[in-house]
Motif scaffolding. Structure first.
Motif, PDB file in Angstrom:
ATOM      1  N   LYS A   1       0.821  -1.213   0.000  1.00  4.98           N
ATOM      2  CA  LYS A   1       0.000   0.000   0.000  1.00  4.98           C
ATOM      3  C   LYS A   1       0.854   1.262   0.000  1.00  4.98           C
ATOM      4  O   LYS A   1       0.457   2.285  -0.540  1.00  4.98           O
ATOM      5  N   ARG A   2       2.053   1.190   0.668  1.00  8.83           N
ATOM      6  CA  ARG A   2       2.880   2.398   0.768  1.00  8.83           C
ATOM      7  C   ARG A   2       4.266   2.221   0.144  1.00  8.83           C
ATOM      8  O   ARG A   2       4.590   2.898  -0.813  1.00  8.83           O
ATOM      9  N   TRP A   3       5.070   1.321   0.715  1.00  5.91           N
ATOM     10  CA  TRP A   3       6.451   1.204   0.257  1.00  5.91           C
ATOM     11  C   TRP A   3       6.867  -0.245   0.070  1.00  5.91           C
ATOM     12  O   TRP A   3       6.419  -1.122   0.801  1.00  5.91           O
ATOM     13  N   VAL A   4       7.785  -0.439  -0.884  1.00  4.16           N
ATOM     14  CA  VAL A   4       8.584  -1.659  -0.954  1.00  4.16           C
ATOM     15  C   VAL A   4       9.995  -1.265  -0.561  1.00  4.16           C
ATOM     16  O   VAL A   4      10.582  -0.352  -1.154  1.00  4.16           O
ATOM     17  N   VAL A   5      10.546  -1.923   0.445  1.00  4.77           N
ATOM     18  CA  VAL A   5      11.861  -1.583   0.985  1.00  4.77           C
ATOM     19  C   VAL A   5      12.832  -2.718   0.674  1.00  4.77           C
ATOM     20  O   VAL A   5      12.491  -3.895   0.821  1.00  4.77           O
TER      21      VAL A   5
END
Length: 265
Positions: free
Chosen positions: A224-228
């Motif tokens: 939903k927000r980030w792939v790290v």
């Protein structure tokens, strides 16, 4: 189970096991579809490694360990425990927390469980209302680390890590878009990192396939927000994926990159 020829991996117990331990080991072997090899009283594991299996998952009273002819490895929270203590004392300078922008209640998918370090940190930050699912493709590592995580004392403010034996790409493809707030990867470094105990054992048994652009795109869909993504400082780990390293301490051997999600949630 009688084993007529040497197998890659098997399950056994300590040399003087209680019956409850034997029962646990047999059940685990059945779940993992591995042979269970009974161990006679005080029987050394060395000859078993020479004639029965290349490696053993050994159930002992103190925990579960992985043995091969070069060494042994057992779960140890190590630096993760220290990182959790710092977080509990109010410090929020942990690189993983900062880059992923982890929040209370987040759902986190760790695609590379490994030693379980970052999954344990995430489990504290997301709290009891959050969720942390961690995938490990190597059955040997999954077996030892997942058993260690079951026995770990999380405390009331932490979510337990849900460890799964799974391939990250296949698991991501099975998920709906926006299933997790954060998706995280710590693929095997190009250059060995020697700071962690048991890392050489990890390298022998870990999945060495590099993170691909295709898997990264699946992760962006699921997030939903980030792939790290974590990488080694003096390697091309991040650059090969088109990622820039986030600002961080010059004293660390690791770098962190991130890419925004493509899912609208």
């Amino acid at each position: 189970m009688n084993v007529r020829s040497r197998v890659p991996l098997a399950v056994t117990t300590s040399g003087k096991p209680e019956e409850t331990l034997v029962t646990r080991a047999r059940e685990a072997a059945r779940q993992w579809n591995l042979p269970f090899i009974p161990r006679r009283k005080k029987e050394p594991i060395g000859p078993m490694l020479e004639s029965v299996a290349d490696a053993f998952i050994v159930f002992e009273r103190e925990g579960v360990s992985l043995w091969d002819q070069e060494g042994t490895f057992s779960f140890n929270p190590g630096m993760a425990h220290l990182r959790r203590l710092r977080i509990q004392s109010g410090q929020r300078d942990d690189a993983f927390i900062r880059v992923a922008e982890l929040r209370t209640g987040d759902h986190v998918l760790d695609c590379t469980l490994g030693l379980g370090q970052d999954a344990l940190v995430a489990s504290l930050v997301v709290g009891s209302e959050g969720r942390v699912v961690a995938l490990e493709k190597s059955l040997a590592l999954y077996a030892v680390v997942s058993e260690g995580l079951k026995a770990y004392e999380y405390g009331p403010d932490s979510r337990h890590v849900e460890a799964l034996h799974a391939d990250a790409h296949e698991y991501l493809r099975s998920l709906p878009s926006g299933a997790f707030d954060i998706v995280f990867f710590d693929p095997m470094f190009e250059k060995p990192k020697k700071s962690q105990p048991g890392f050489e054992m990890l390298r022998r048994f870990a999945e060495h396939a590099p993170l691909t652009a295709e898997t990264l795109e699946e992760a962006r869909r699921v997030a939903k927000r980030w792939v790290v993504v974590k990488g080694a400082k003096y390697s091309e780990d991040l650059k090969k994926l088109g990622l820039e390293a986030e600002p961080g301490s010059r004293y660390t051997s690791m770098v962190w990159g991130r890419v925004p999600a493509t899912s609208s949630g």
